[in-house]
Design an enzyme around this catalytic site. Structure first.
Site, PDB file in Angstrom:
ATOM      1  N   CYS A 137       0.834  -1.203   0.000  1.00  0.00           N
ATOM      2  CA  CYS A 137       0.000   0.000   0.000  1.00  0.00           C
ATOM      3  C   CYS A 137       0.868   1.251   0.000  1.00  0.00           C
ATOM      4  O   CYS A 137       1.341   1.693   1.054  1.00  0.00           O
ATOM      5  CB  CYS A 137      -0.934  -0.014   1.209  1.00  0.00           C
ATOM      6  SG  CYS A 137      -1.905   1.493   1.317  1.00  0.00           S
ATOM      7  N   CYS A 140      -0.432   4.104   2.137  1.00  0.00           N
ATOM      8  CA  CYS A 140      -0.240   3.962   3.591  1.00  0.00           C
ATOM      9  C   CYS A 140       1.215   4.213   3.970  1.00  0.00           C
ATOM     10  O   CYS A 140       1.502   4.818   4.991  1.00  0.00           O
ATOM     11  CB  CYS A 140      -0.587   2.559   4.075  1.00  0.00           C
ATOM     12  SG  CYS A 140      -2.047   1.854   3.357  1.00  0.00           S
ATOM     13  N   ASP A 141       2.139   3.696   3.180  1.00  0.00           N
ATOM     14  CA  ASP A 141       3.536   3.623   3.621  1.00  0.00           C
ATOM     15  C   ASP A 141       4.514   4.496   2.837  1.00  0.00           C
ATOM     16  O   ASP A 141       5.678   4.596   3.222  1.00  0.00           O
ATOM     17  CB  ASP A 141       4.001   2.157   3.568  1.00  0.00           C
ATOM     18  CG  ASP A 141       3.153   1.275   4.466  1.00  0.00           C
ATOM     19  OD1 ASP A 141       2.773   1.753   5.552  1.00  0.00           O
ATOM     20  OD2 ASP A 141       2.848   0.139   4.081  1.00  0.00           O
TER      21      ASP A 141
END
Ligand code: NDP
Length: 313
Positions: A137, A140-141
């Site tokens: 992701c 997200c990261d």
């Protein structure tokens, strides 16, 4: 074990689940929804959504799901944390679903909107370094790799979208595409091709993610020349598609070879009466937020009609 009787149980909280909840709640069916392992579904790990009608300027995925949630709750959806861990669909009008191995729901109807999850390459090093520089992701990261060099695997729309997202944060993004062409739509493909700090490597296979406590590189091979090389990257992203989250329904519901639930054409009905499926758990073709929402509406209307046929609503 605690037991509870409900009219409509909804599993999953993406666009399909929330749309089913809005329709079922407005019909007075008092749905109970369990949000599942990724509350809000896949749109919570995306950035701009530009193709959902009604948002002329686009909207961020997580914000859109917050709106879905508010709308479902406004009409009385009982929205809960928790995950279905076991089901028994052998008794019509008394389908049993165990939540988190602790709580049993006995439901007259069940709407499955459990969606799909990211696929992995299956390398030992990928799993070992998952969360330590390996991620599925980018949204997200990606933040953790600001100013660094990263690689992303995949040639579909997701990979293009995530590569483009990473290009805004990272110094350089290598896109590893296994064939000589993208699977992505032309517009997404052009977007990555026209981004200066994205380098596309075609015919490229990932052999190993390097590193012990964090990613220090990726060993790759060109499938045409068989030449191996190492990319000095500190982040490795996987964006190669998804797997439907339907394993717990195995043995009860008809599914295709990939695990997508089969529904009766023109409806959300499954092979089990009173059990309906919508969204990505049953759709491997369109997989869009708007089609998922549409099928969630179908599932709720089918559940309502089913209960009416049984003189229960
Ligand atoms: P796709 O299934 O469309 O693409 C998967 C990609 O990963 C393909 O390029 C595939 O290669 C590659 N791949 C699969 N397995 C491996 C492997 N083991 N090693 C290396 N590469 C691999 O998945 P997406 O998640 O990209 O998209 C899913 C759906 O969601 C699509 O319908 C897409 O259009 C849609 N979507 C739309 C978006 C938008 O409109 N904004 C954004 C994101 C997704 P190959 O082609 O060789 O099989």
């Amino acid at each position: 074990m605690a037991q509870e009787q409900v009219e409509v149980l909804i599993l999953g909280s993406g666009p399909a689940g929330y749309t089913a909840a809005i329709y079922a709640a407005r019909a007075g069916l008092k749905p109970i929804m369990y949000q599942g392992g990724q509350p809000g579904g896949q749109l919570t790990i995306t950035t701009d959504v530009e193709n959902f009608p009604g948002y002329p300027d686009g909207i961020m995925g997580p914000e859109m799901m917050e709106d879905f949630k508010k709308q479902a709750e406004r009409f009385g959806t009982d929205n809960r944390w928790g995950m279905a861990t076991k089901v028994d669909f052998s008794t019509p009008l008394a389908h049993k679903v165990i939540i988190d191995d602790t709580h049993e729901i006995v439901a007259k109807t069940v709407i499955i909107a459990t969606g799909a999850s990211a696929k992995w390459l299956g390398l030992e090093s990928e799993q070992r370094l998952n969360g330590y520089g390996v991620s599925a992701c980018a949204v997200c990261d990606g933040f953790f790799f600001r100013g660094q060099e990263v690689a992303i695997v995949g040639g579909g729309d997701t990979a293009c979208e995530e590569a483009h997202y990473l290009s805004k944060l990272c110094k350089k993004v290598y896109m590893l595409v296994r064939k000589g062409e993208f699977r992505a739509s032309v517009i997404m493909q052009k977007r990555v091709e026209n981004t200066a700090n994205i380098e596309i490597l075609y015919h490229t296979e990932t052999l190993e993610v390097l590193g012990t406590d964090g990613v220090t590189g990726v060993r790759i091979k060109n499938a045409q020349t068989q030449v191996e090389s190492v990319l000095d990257v500190t982040g490795f992203f996987v964006a190669i598609g998804h797997q439907p989250n339907t394993q717990i329904f195995d043995g009860f519901l008809n599914m295709d070879e990939a695990g997508y639930i089969e529904t009766i054409k023109g409806s959300a009905r499954t092979n089990i009466e009173g059990v309906f499926a919508c969204g990505d758990a049953q759709d491997k073709i369109y997989r869009q937020a708007v089609t998922a929402a549409g099928s969630g509406c179908m599932a709720a209307l089918d559940a309502e009609r089913y209960l009416a046929e049984k003189d229960l609503h």
